[in-house]
Design a protein around this motif. Structure first.
Motif, mmCIF file in Angstrom:
data_model
loop_
_atom_site.group_PDB
_atom_site.id
_atom_site.type_symbol
_atom_site.label_atom_id
_atom_site.label_comp_id
_atom_site.label_asym_id
_atom_site.label_seq_id
_atom_site.Cartn_x
_atom_site.Cartn_y
_atom_site.Cartn_z
ATOM 1 N N PHE A 3 0.819 -1.197 0.000
ATOM 2 C CA PHE A 3 0.000 0.000 0.000
ATOM 3 C C PHE A 3 0.850 1.243 0.000
ATOM 4 O O PHE A 3 1.949 1.256 0.538
ATOM 5 C CB PHE A 3 -0.900 0.039 1.236
ATOM 6 N N LYS A 4 0.300 2.273 -0.574
ATOM 7 C CA LYS A 4 0.900 3.577 -0.455
ATOM 8 C C LYS A 4 0.894 3.973 1.011
ATOM 9 O O LYS A 4 -0.104 3.840 1.706
ATOM 10 C CB LYS A 4 0.070 4.595 -1.239
ATOM 11 N N PHE A 6 0.772 6.618 4.029
ATOM 12 C CA PHE A 6 0.175 7.939 4.194
ATOM 13 C C PHE A 6 1.279 8.940 4.539
ATOM 14 O O PHE A 6 2.299 8.567 5.122
ATOM 15 C CB PHE A 6 -0.866 7.904 5.309
ATOM 16 N N LEU A 223 -8.873 10.765 1.655
ATOM 17 C CA LEU A 223 -8.068 9.544 1.754
ATOM 18 C C LEU A 223 -7.418 9.204 0.417
ATOM 19 O O LEU A 223 -6.216 8.895 0.355
ATOM 20 C CB LEU A 223 -8.934 8.375 2.239
ATOM 21 N N ALA A 224 -8.206 9.286 -0.653
ATOM 22 C CA ALA A 224 -7.651 9.015 -1.985
ATOM 23 C C ALA A 224 -6.506 9.983 -2.298
ATOM 24 O O ALA A 224 -5.497 9.592 -2.895
ATOM 25 C CB ALA A 224 -8.746 9.125 -3.042
ATOM 26 N N GLU A 227 -3.319 9.156 -0.351
ATOM 27 C CA GLU A 227 -2.635 8.022 -0.965
ATOM 28 C C GLU A 227 -1.828 8.434 -2.194
ATOM 29 O O GLU A 227 -0.903 7.733 -2.596
ATOM 30 C CB GLU A 227 -3.647 6.923 -1.320
ATOM 31 N N MET A 228 -2.206 9.563 -2.793
ATOM 32 C CA MET A 228 -1.447 10.079 -3.933
ATOM 33 C C MET A 228 -0.314 10.993 -3.463
ATOM 34 O O MET A 228 0.388 11.570 -4.282
ATOM 35 C CB MET A 228 -2.357 10.868 -4.878
ATOM 36 N N MET A 261 -9.834 12.586 11.788
ATOM 37 C CA MET A 261 -9.350 11.437 11.015
ATOM 38 C C MET A 261 -7.833 11.439 10.900
ATOM 39 O O MET A 261 -7.184 10.420 11.150
ATOM 40 C CB MET A 261 -9.981 11.391 9.621
ATOM 41 N N ASN A 264 -6.055 10.659 14.236
ATOM 42 C CA ASN A 264 -6.224 9.259 14.625
ATOM 43 C C ASN A 264 -5.466 8.304 13.709
ATOM 44 O O ASN A 264 -5.256 7.140 14.049
ATOM 45 C CB ASN A 264 -7.703 8.896 14.693
ATOM 46 N N MET A 265 -5.094 8.782 12.529
ATOM 47 C CA MET A 265 -4.248 7.981 11.645
ATOM 48 C C MET A 265 -2.769 8.226 11.933
ATOM 49 O O MET A 265 -1.902 7.699 11.230
ATOM 50 C CB MET A 265 -4.545 8.329 10.176
#
Lengths: 302, 302
Positions: A3-4, A6, A223-224, A227-228, A261, A264-265
């Motif tokens: 996965f990419k 974050f 989120l998308a 990821e970029m 968000m 928490n990430m």
């Protein structure tokens, strides 16, 4: 399965005092705006778009732009920006000593025309002068492209037009580009496809994403984007704003929800959640209606 | 840069008639519930959890479970399920000829105790019997684990306990497991980490995700799950439900919002958006209050 990762850190551009308030029918008193912006300055936010120097008859809610910018207490490390549509707006902005100038244009001809009564090409000519003059006056400039993912009048918006305007704005001299989902229609696949093209031409740190939550997709689009590799997001405290084409529908992505968000990430924002919520509660009180963000709604019931 | 492809098709488990209604204070008349479920049956949904056979004194809103299941018009291709806490509930469920039985347990000891007044171990013993008897009666069983991403009483929930309960439920004989973010605290990183572990042991088609939107993160969590290959999601039409621990806060992920995002990403659901919205409007009328989903709020203002 790989996965990419974050990003480690994200920078939130708070647009509540401008994009949030401009779509609200209630006029917030100048002193309350100033108090609110001062509260926002203490949260750890590094960027606040505080008002708009458009013609006050267009947006009465922000008719006190000059007073607001002149009277806020500027905190060290915070960039204060304002929206500027033309040279007249720029002169007001310069006179009030704003830190950064934001210019805007739509990727949809019809939306641009309805918004500022100019074609896209005419607007580019105006913006080129605004950007040049800003730079001459040692002001950095941020560019907005609106209706990037869809137009309320034309529907589909061509990626090629977004790319063309991106080139045009960076050639003018903007430092950062904000891509706006003005009517909240974007989905994560669209975000991926657009950013894949855009990031071939420009580094991620030059690009910010500006989502509205009209159909509930804003956080998924964030989120998308993460990821970029995108690390800059516009949002409005408490979800203040609403959709200009659907009064009562959800508006800007809420800063407090976004911050929930991200933190928490484990993604750093340097923002204090309690101070953020406290500033949201202050504005909810002044707006005299429940704010739309999930974080505020949750807190109101616990 | 390579990305995980999104799945081509997603199956939505509509839980509005059960999880949606059980947290609402207003009692919806039996005939209205039946009419609503019949409308849901015509939308293209392939799975509807229609009620709960818990003790009616626990959840008065669903005290008419038997009448509802007996009187709905079952559409071909649709699985009708009901929640069952124990053998007494199972007997009622079997008597009313439900298609599928759902059993539930919490990954947090305190939450489980407060919810059904049993320890997790005691609950496992009860569920083992319920699942066995269901299978004996040719009923497939779906398992729920709640508070997977956090507990309102204990806070953090151990992944190992979720994995242990997952094994326990599949050993009992459940066909599908639904992982519940009961209080809406999950973030996409948590979703990735949990699913990475879980999908080492079980194929993706056995796993469904059940998100609540209490902090606005549900759709981002859906996206994170899609990227892990998950194709089954629980949701509640109109966002009906609310958070049991924060009345007034956002509740279940809204089926209509989920459907908006999926269909705009080109992911098949076989669901008709207009029929879905029409069924949401029907229930909004019966609930006599605005539903929480973005899609409904948008439609109400356009």
């Amino acid at each position: 399965m790989t996965f990419k990762q974050f990003p480690e850190q994200v920078f939130i551009r708070e647009v509540g005092p401008r994009d949030g308030l401009q779509n609200e029918s209630k006029f917030i008193n100048t002193e309350d705006k100033i108090e609110w912006i001062n509260q926002l300055s203490s949260t750890g936010l590094s960027y606040i778009e505080v008002t708009s120097f458009v013609n006050p008859t267009w947006i009465p809610a922000l008719s006190d732009a000059d007073s607001v910018v002149k009277q806020i207490t500027k905190a060290p490390g915070v960039t204060y920006a304002a929206l500027v549509p033309n040279m007249r707006g720029l002169n007001r902005a310069l006179e009030s000593q704003i830190d950064e100038v934001s210019v805007f244009i739509s990727a949809s001809e019809t939306h641009n025309k309805k918004n500022i009564n100019k074609t896209i090409r005419e607007t580019e000519t105006v913006l080129a002068e605004v950007v040049r003059e800003s730079i001459t006056n040692n002001k950095s400039v941020r560019g907005y492209i609106s209706t990037v993912f869809g137009c309320p009048f034309e529907g589909n918006v061509e990626i090629n037009e977004v790319l063309r305007l991106t080139d045009s704005l960076f050639e003018m001299g903007i430092e950062e580009l904000s891509l706006g989902d003005t009517i909240g229609v974007a989905n994560p696949l669209q975000v991926r496809i657009l950013l894949e093209e855009l990031l071939k031409r420009y580094p991620q740190e030059k690009i910010a994403m500006h989502f509205h939550n009209t159909r509930g997709t804003a956080m998924a689009n964030v989120l998308a984007s993460l990821e970029m590799g995108i690390t800059k997001f516009d949002s409005s405290l408490g979800g203040l704003g609403g959709c200009p084409y659907a009064p009562g529908a959800s508006g800007n992505l809420a800063t407090d929800d976004l911050h929930y968000m991200l933190s928490n990430m484990g993604i750093q924002t340097n923002i204090n959640a309690e101070k953020l919520l406290s500033a949201a509660m202050f504005m909810q009180d002044k707006m005299d209606k429940p704010l739309d963000s999930h974080t505020v709604k949750y807190r109101m019931n616990n």
